[in-house]
Design a protein around this motif. Structure first.
Motif, PDB file in Angstrom:
ATOM      1  N   ARG A  23       6.227  -8.057   8.429  1.00 18.25           N
ATOM      2  CA  ARG A  23       7.453  -7.691   7.703  1.00 18.25           C
ATOM      3  C   ARG A  23       7.934  -6.299   8.116  1.00 18.25           C
ATOM      4  O   ARG A  23       9.123  -6.069   8.304  1.00 18.25           O
ATOM      5  N   LEU A  24       7.002  -5.370   8.278  1.00 19.54           N
ATOM      6  CA  LEU A  24       7.356  -4.020   8.721  1.00 19.54           C
ATOM      7  C   LEU A  24       7.983  -4.051  10.111  1.00 19.54           C
ATOM      8  O   LEU A  24       9.029  -3.445  10.354  1.00 19.54           O
ATOM      9  N   LEU A  25       7.351  -4.776  11.031  1.00 19.53           N
ATOM     10  CA  LEU A  25       7.857  -4.819  12.404  1.00 19.53           C
ATOM     11  C   LEU A  25       9.195  -5.540  12.503  1.00 19.53           C
ATOM     12  O   LEU A  25      10.032  -5.189  13.335  1.00 19.53           O
ATOM     13  N   VAL A  26       9.429  -6.513  11.647  1.00 16.53           N
ATOM     14  CA  VAL A  26      10.738  -7.164  11.605  1.00 16.53           C
ATOM     15  C   VAL A  26      11.788  -6.153  11.168  1.00 16.53           C
ATOM     16  O   VAL A  26      12.874  -6.064  11.745  1.00 16.53           O
ATOM     17  N   GLN A  27      11.463  -5.349  10.168  1.00 16.71           N
ATOM     18  CA  GLN A  27      12.398  -4.337   9.665  1.00 16.71           C
ATOM     19  C   GLN A  27      12.688  -3.267  10.711  1.00 16.71           C
ATOM     20  O   GLN A  27      13.827  -2.812  10.844  1.00 16.71           O
ATOM     21  N   VAL A  28      11.676  -2.868  11.460  1.00 17.87           N
ATOM     22  CA  VAL A  28      11.827  -1.811  12.463  1.00 17.87           C
ATOM     23  C   VAL A  28      12.711  -2.268  13.623  1.00 17.87           C
ATOM     24  O   VAL A  28      13.444  -1.475  14.191  1.00 17.87           O
ATOM     25  N   GLY A  29      12.646  -3.534  13.962  1.00 20.64           N
ATOM     26  CA  GLY A  29      13.479  -4.060  15.034  1.00 20.64           C
ATOM     27  C   GLY A  29      12.798  -4.029  16.387  1.00 20.64           C
ATOM     28  O   GLY A  29      11.600  -3.751  16.499  1.00 20.64           O
ATOM     29  N   PRO A  30      13.562  -4.282  17.443  1.00 22.32           N
ATOM     30  CA  PRO A  30      12.984  -4.456  18.776  1.00 22.32           C
ATOM     31  C   PRO A  30      12.340  -3.211  19.376  1.00 22.32           C
ATOM     32  O   PRO A  30      11.523  -3.318  20.281  1.00 22.32           O
ATOM     33  N   ASP A  31      12.685  -2.032  18.884  1.00 18.01           N
ATOM     34  CA  ASP A  31      12.047  -0.818  19.412  1.00 18.01           C
ATOM     35  C   ASP A  31      10.576  -0.756  19.036  1.00 18.01           C
ATOM     36  O   ASP A  31       9.778  -0.139  19.724  1.00 18.01           O
ATOM     37  N   GLY A  32      10.205  -1.373  17.921  1.00 16.74           N
ATOM     38  CA  GLY A  32       8.811  -1.416  17.504  1.00 16.74           C
ATOM     39  C   GLY A  32       8.292  -0.088  16.988  1.00 16.74           C
ATOM     40  O   GLY A  32       9.057   0.862  16.781  1.00 16.74           O
ATOM     41  N   MET A  33       6.988  -0.031  16.831  1.00 13.26           N
ATOM     42  CA  MET A  33       6.302   1.158  16.305  1.00 13.26           C
ATOM     43  C   MET A  33       4.983   1.339  17.018  1.00 13.26           C
ATOM     44  O   MET A  33       4.333   0.356  17.380  1.00 13.26           O
ATOM     45  N   ALA A  34       4.569   2.583  17.127  1.00  8.73           N
ATOM     46  CA  ALA A  34       3.247   2.880  17.667  1.00  8.73           C
ATOM     47  C   ALA A  34       2.191   2.364  16.696  1.00  8.73           C
ATOM     48  O   ALA A  34       2.399   2.350  15.475  1.00  8.73           O
ATOM     49  N   ALA A  35       1.070   1.942  17.238  1.00  5.46           N
ATOM     50  CA  ALA A  35       0.004   1.364  16.427  1.00  5.46           C
ATOM     51  C   ALA A  35      -0.400   2.292  15.284  1.00  5.46           C
ATOM     52  O   ALA A  35      -0.579   1.846  14.155  1.00  5.46           O
ATOM     53  N   GLY A  36      -0.533   3.577  15.557  1.00  5.13           N
ATOM     54  CA  GLY A  36      -0.932   4.529  14.520  1.00  5.13           C
ATOM     55  C   GLY A  36       0.058   4.579  13.367  1.00  5.13           C
ATOM     56  O   GLY A  36      -0.340   4.640  12.199  1.00  5.13           O
ATOM     57  N   ALA A  37       1.339   4.530  13.678  1.00  8.77           N
ATOM     58  CA  ALA A  37       2.377   4.541  12.639  1.00  8.77           C
ATOM     59  C   ALA A  37       2.333   3.257  11.820  1.00  8.77           C
ATOM     60  O   ALA A  37       2.543   3.279  10.601  1.00  8.77           O
ATOM     61  N   VAL A  38       2.055   2.138  12.478  1.00  3.54           N
ATOM     62  CA  VAL A  38       1.921   0.867  11.757  1.00  3.54           C
ATOM     63  C   VAL A  38       0.754   0.969  10.780  1.00  3.54           C
ATOM     64  O   VAL A  38       0.869   0.603   9.605  1.00  3.54           O
ATOM     65  N   GLY A  39      -0.372   1.498  11.249  1.00  2.00           N
ATOM     66  CA  GLY A  39      -1.546   1.643  10.402  1.00  2.00           C
ATOM     67  C   GLY A  39      -1.274   2.502   9.187  1.00  2.00           C
ATOM     68  O   GLY A  39      -1.669   2.167   8.071  1.00  2.00           O
ATOM     69  N   GLU A  40      -0.597   3.626   9.400  1.00  2.28           N
ATOM     70  CA  GLU A  40      -0.252   4.502   8.277  1.00  2.28           C
ATOM     71  C   GLU A  40       0.657   3.798   7.282  1.00  2.28           C
ATOM     72  O   GLU A  40       0.473   3.904   6.076  1.00  2.28           O
ATOM     73  N   ALA A  41       1.626   3.072   7.794  1.00  2.69           N
ATOM     74  CA  ALA A  41       2.611   2.413   6.927  1.00  2.69           C
ATOM     75  C   ALA A  41       1.985   1.325   6.058  1.00  2.69           C
ATOM     76  O   ALA A  41       2.411   1.124   4.923  1.00  2.69           O
ATOM     77  N   VAL A  42       0.983   0.634   6.588  1.00  5.33           N
ATOM     78  CA  VAL A  42       0.368  -0.459   5.814  1.00  5.33           C
ATOM     79  C   VAL A  42      -0.980  -0.075   5.210  1.00  5.33           C
ATOM     80  O   VAL A  42      -1.609  -0.877   4.540  1.00  5.33           O
TER      81      VAL A  42
END
Length: 119
Positions: A23-42
């Motif tokens: 759900r987070l990555l869908v919201q962020v869009g095609p640019d995506g996120m660095a793995a560390g930022a994904v981890g922090e967010a979830v």
């Protein structure tokens, strides 16, 4: 998408952290996120996050790419679209207007706008 691929995707999404990641990555869009930022967010540790991202990637729901020293993750629009098509391929037994109720929020840009405040 065949039934086994769909089962793999549903199994991947049936875990809370993985569902949050998608759900987070869908919201962020095609640019995506660095793995560390994904981890922090979830709220996932790096080893836990690596496990979940690997599961989602094998299920075809996320993609990874290297940018310099970072791995960037993004939602796989193709994989998610195939899963939706799998669910709706036999939709409504010849009554496409029923499927329109499901698809309208996806195709109607106004459906993403917040509802007006009451009062």
């Amino acid at each position: 998408m065949d039934e086994q691929q769909a089962l793999s995707a549903f199994a991947a999404l049936s875990q809370e952290t993985r569902l949050k990641i998608v759900r987070l990555l869908v919201q962020v869009g095609p640019d995506g996120m660095a793995a560390g930022a994904v981890g922090e967010a979830v709220g996932a540790s790096s080893s836990n996050l690596s496990f979940h991202l690997g599961h989602l990637e094998r299920a075809g729901l996320v993609r990874a790419r290297r940018e310099s020293r970072s791995i960037i993750y993004s939602a796989s629009v193709t994989g998610l679209g195939e899963l939706i098509r799998f669910l709706l391929q036999d939709c409504c037994q010849g009554h496409p207007e029923i499927c329109a109720l499901v698809l309208d929020p996806l195709t109607n840009p106004c459906a993403c706008e917040p509802e007006p405040a009451e009062g």
